[in-house]
Structure formats: structure tokens, C-alpha cells
Design a protein around this motif. Structure first.
Motif, mmCIF file in Angstrom:
data_model
loop_
_atom_site.group_PDB
_atom_site.id
_atom_site.type_symbol
_atom_site.label_atom_id
_atom_site.label_comp_id
_atom_site.label_asym_id
_atom_site.label_seq_id
_atom_site.Cartn_x
_atom_site.Cartn_y
_atom_site.Cartn_z
ATOM 1 N N GLU A 81 33.611 32.690 35.644
ATOM 2 C CA GLU A 81 33.594 33.145 37.040
ATOM 3 C C GLU A 81 32.403 34.035 37.375
ATOM 4 N N TRP A 136 41.459 41.479 36.913
ATOM 5 C CA TRP A 136 40.208 41.961 37.505
ATOM 6 C C TRP A 136 39.142 42.249 36.457
ATOM 7 N N PHE A 192 32.241 41.812 41.737
ATOM 8 C CA PHE A 192 33.417 41.687 42.599
ATOM 9 C C PHE A 192 34.052 43.074 42.749
ATOM 10 N N ASN A 199 38.744 40.498 46.226
ATOM 11 C CA ASN A 199 37.532 39.692 46.197
ATOM 12 C C ASN A 199 37.459 38.863 44.909
ATOM 13 N N TYR A 200 37.891 39.484 43.801
ATOM 14 C CA TYR A 200 37.885 38.787 42.507
ATOM 15 C C TYR A 200 38.884 37.622 42.523
ATOM 16 N N GLU A 224 40.006 35.986 44.981
ATOM 17 C CA GLU A 224 39.556 34.945 45.913
ATOM 18 C C GLU A 224 38.714 33.876 45.207
ATOM 19 N N GLN A 225 37.969 34.276 44.175
ATOM 20 C CA GLN A 225 37.123 33.309 43.445
ATOM 21 C C GLN A 225 37.975 32.238 42.762
#
Length: 452
Positions: free
Chosen positions: A162, A189, A195, A200-201, A203-204
Motif C-alpha cells: 500500500e 494503521w 497517510f 485516510n489509510y 480508504e486505500q
């Protein structure tokens, strides 16, 4: 095809360069510094740059493509010239997709476990002589390279990282592979420098699930609540195949996996590795390996490089080193070792080495990560904090984050080494967890401690 690599010396980049050289491509490359083992492996094939540094004259119209590594900067002189000339510039994952867009792409994603699961799958396929293309993040026993590419193989197995694709492409690598068959092992996380928020993390991974080819499948760890939520909320028209940790027992320091044929001894141990094994089994079955054949092969799997690697063993002592550094990996690894060696004292040592682990705000994520250790030590270098241009973290902040009153904290490599060499390791397990080397610790010397 003539391909030029900007920043050829990286672990992933040099393996891709070797794979393309093996495929018959003309390969050139540049870098400002290259360490072993990359240096020796490139040199053996005549691919080591004649001089270190960036040279615009390396870029010319005779190149079919340029591959840009993460180590390079956006203002790299060779990159700027390639852009000026209008040459095709790929990130590492973009080029892997180009090489595999007519194959069935199997992508293994997750904050933790992805290297081990990918390694298990490749071990099983190799055991049964099923040739596939692949990219994995660790050197595997019996495999020459971490990347293998052909024209003829139908499948490619890709470890889905990621992290960012390149200095000029800020998309996570695993967003670019468009899998036909995917796996998601866990979400915890990480990479706080990229991120900055947990949301936000996560969401990937939502984007990853939605990138699976229509009609494809996602095999997912239903025991991870975030994975379950992300996968089951996706409206992508794919098959969703949950897996969970299989039944197992630990007897006399040996892990026994429950199968239809009865208990089967295996080399790997720990709940997280048994969960990884279950995910790998479902992927192998999707690739045409039946259950009995999977079990036969997996019995001989000893683990991926740097993942719970045994580095020394004495009459009543044993030492492991592990690449674990994120909170979830540290917790899972410590628990696994204690479960495997319940009658021995466990001394767990963790080096805080990454951007995330040295961030004062992120430190709170380590709460309880070392709770299964009988004695726990944290090492970090204030110099690393300065190099990474982070705010200073204090011993008090670290102690508060782990919520362990007896936690020992060292900031000096020599003091840490002296502590280690004072220990009596009789009836003990030493676990060293880090993506670094504790300021230059010689692991061969640590091996010698186990014999005393």
C-alpha cells in the motif's frame, strides 16, 4: 527492449532489473549509492552502474522505457531529461501491470501478513511444479529472485504493497494491479508519513477492493473487523470468500494443524501465521491446487526471509529476529513466540526505527503490543529521529505509550548491546524485532549467546 532504471539499487528495483535481464531485455541503470546484496547481484550480471550518481547522458531516444524508483527525487536530472524527451516513464507497479495485463493477476494485500501469504502460495506452487510469474517482498528459499516474469505463464502472483508507487505517482502500488483474484489479510494503521489519519489509510483498502476486476474474487480475513467491514461494504460485483484461523494445537514446542486426515506438524507457528496459512490455502485452491496437495506442500514451508527467522539455538535457549515493527505485527509476533514456548522466559526487544514508530502521536498505537513478553525492551536512536526530521520523542512518552511499568528503554547502541550480553539465556527465548539493526548489532554474535 532497452529499459533504463533510475534508482536501480533498491530491493524491489534491482530484482525487477534482474528479472527483465533474465527475460532477454537490455538493462541499464543508475543510483547514487547501492548496498549489498543488491550491489553484488547486479555486478554478477554486468548491470552495476559504472559510476554512482545521476547522469542525464544515460537518457536517450534509444530507450523503450524508463522505470523510476522511490529512492529518486522528483527533480532527479535523469528523470527531468526523460520527461523533456517525452520518453515513457513507468513506476515499478505500473511496469509490473504492463507485463501482466494479459495474465490472471493474483494480488495479496494487507497491512500485515502479505509477504508470508505470498511466500506460502509460491512455495506450494513450486512444490507441485506449477510455474507462475511473481513478485514477492522477501527472498525465498529455492528461488533465485524476488521477481520472475515470462511471456508464457498464465498466472502472476503479486504482493500488494500500500506504499506509494514513485516520487511522481503518489498512488499506492496495489491500486495499479487490477487483480482478478485478491486477498486482504488485515488493516492496521501504518505509513503515517504518507497517510496522516486512520481514515485516510483505510480508504486505500476500499479503493483496492473496488479495483478488483468485475467477476473476480476477494478472499478476506473475517476475523479482522476492519477488513470485514471494508469488503462487505464494497458494491463491486465480485465473489467474497471469507477465511478464518484453522484449529491447531501446540504440543512440546511443535505446532499441529488440524486437518481432515488428523493433526499435521508444520514449521511455522503463531495464530497470525495459521491465519495466513488459511488465506494462502483458499488462494491456492482458486489457482487449481486441491486441499490435500496444499497440506502436503505447506508442511515443508519454513517461513519468509526476515519473518520469525531463527538465528540461534542452544540446549535450552533460542533466538529469533523478525521484521515486525508496526504495532499489530509486534503484538502478533510476541504472542506467537510466547504461545510456542510457554515454559520459557521471553525477552522481547523492539527497535523503533520507522517514521511511524518514531512519531509521538502514533506511539499510542503500541499500547499492549509487548504484553506477552516476560521482559520487554525498546531501543531507539535519537539520531534517527533527527535524520528523519521528526519531533523528539522521550523515554517518558515511550513508556506511557506501551503502558508497561517495567519496560526498559535504551537510546544508545552500546548500552543496549551490553544489556543483551549480560543476560543469562538458560530456558529463555530472545526475540529481536526491527526493520533496522539496533545501531549495528552483529547477529552472529547474538547467535553465540545461545550456546552459552
Amino acid at each position: 527492449m532497452h529499459i533504463h532504471f533510475i534508482a536501480i539499487g533498491g530491493s524491489a528495483m534491482h530484482n525487477l532489473a534482474l528479472a527483465l535481464y533474465h527475460k532477454g531485455y537490455v538493462i541499464t541503470g543508475s543510483d547514487d549509492v547501492i548496498f549489498e546484496p543488491s550491489k553484488g547481484r547486479l555486478e554478477a550480471k554486468g548491470l552495476l552502474p559504472k559510476a554512482f550518481g545521476w547522469y542525464p547522458e544515460n537518457i536517450h531516444q534509444g530507450l523503450d522505457a524508463v522505470i523510476l524508483g522511490m529512492h529518486a527525487k522528483p527533480n532527479n536530472p535523469e528523470l527531468l531529461k526523460a520527461q523533456e524527451m517525452g520518453l515513457k516513464i513507468y513506476s515499478y507497479p505500473e511496469f509490473l501491470y504492463e507485463q501482466s495485463k494479459h495474465k490472471t493477476r493474483v494480488v495479496i494485500g494487507g497491512s500485515h501478513g502479505k509477504t508470508t501469504i505470498t511466500s506460502m502460495i509460491l512455495h506450494v506452487l513450486d512444490y507441485h511444479d506449477r510455474p507462475v510469474d511473481y513478485m514477492v517482498g522477501a527472498q525465498l528459499e529455492g528461488f533465485d529472485r524476488m521477481v520472475h516474469l515470462t511471456e508464457e505463464n498464465d498466472f502472476i502472483v503479486l504482493e500488494g504493497d500500500e506504499y506509494l508507487s514513485s516520487p511522481i505517482d503518489r498512488r499506492p502500488k496495489f491500486h495499479l494491479y487490477k487483480p482478478n483474484i485478491a486477498l486482504l489479510s488485515g488493516i492496521a494503521w501504518d505509513h503515517i508519513n504518507v497517510f496522516p489519519t486512520y481514515e485516510n489509510y483505510v480508504e486505500q483498502f476500499q479503493i483496492f477492493v473496488d479495483s478488483i476486476v468485475k467477476g473476480g474474487s476477494i478472499t478476506y480475513n473475517i476475523e479482522d473487523p476492519e477488513v470485514k467491514r471494508v469488503v462487505e461494504a464494497s458494491e463491486n460485483s465480485i465473489r467474497k470468500l471469507p477465511y478464518e484461523t484453522p484449529a491447531y494445537a501446540v504440543e512440546n514446542g511443535e505446532t499441529l494443524l488440524e486437518t481432515e486426515e488428523g493433526p499435521m506438524p508444520i514449521e511455522v507457528f503463531g495464530k497470525h501465521n495459521l491465519s495466513n496459512l488459511a488465506g494462502a490455502k483458499w488462494i491456492c485452491q482458486n489457482m487449481g491446487i486441491d486441499e490435500a496437495d496444499f497440506y502436503e506442500a505447506i508442511a515443508t514451508f519454513k517461513g519468509a526471509s526476515k519473518r520469525l527467522e531463527k538465528i540461534g539455538e542452544g540446549r535450552s535457549s533460542v533466538a529469533y529476529k523478525d521484521f515486525a515493527h508496526s504495532p499489530s505485527k509486534v503484538a502478533a509476533t510476541t504472542r506467537a513466540v510466547k504461545e510456542q514456548y510457554q515454559d520459557k522466559k521471553l525477552l522481547a526487544c523492539l527497535e523503533l526505527h520507522t517514521y511511524s514508530s518514531l512519531n509521538a502521536e502514533f506511539l499510542k498505537e503500541y499500547k499492549g503490543a509487548l504484553e506477552f513478553a516476560d521482559e520487554a525492551v525498546v531501543f531507539y536512536s535519537p539520531e534517527s529521529v533527527k535524520i528523519k526530521q521528526l519531533e523528539e520523542v522521550t523515554k517518558d512518552q515511550i513508556a506511557a505509550a506501551f503502558e508497561r511499568t517495567d519496560l526498559k528503554i535504551y537510546t544508545d547502541a552500546l548500552s543496549f548491546k551490553e544489556f543483551l550480553f549480560r543476560q543469562n539465556f538458560e530456558d529463555s527465548v530472545l526475540l529481536l524485532m526491527s526493520s533496522g539493526n539496533y545501531g549495528g548489532l552483529d547477529f552472529d554474535e547474538v547467535k553465540g549467546l545461545m550456546d552459552n
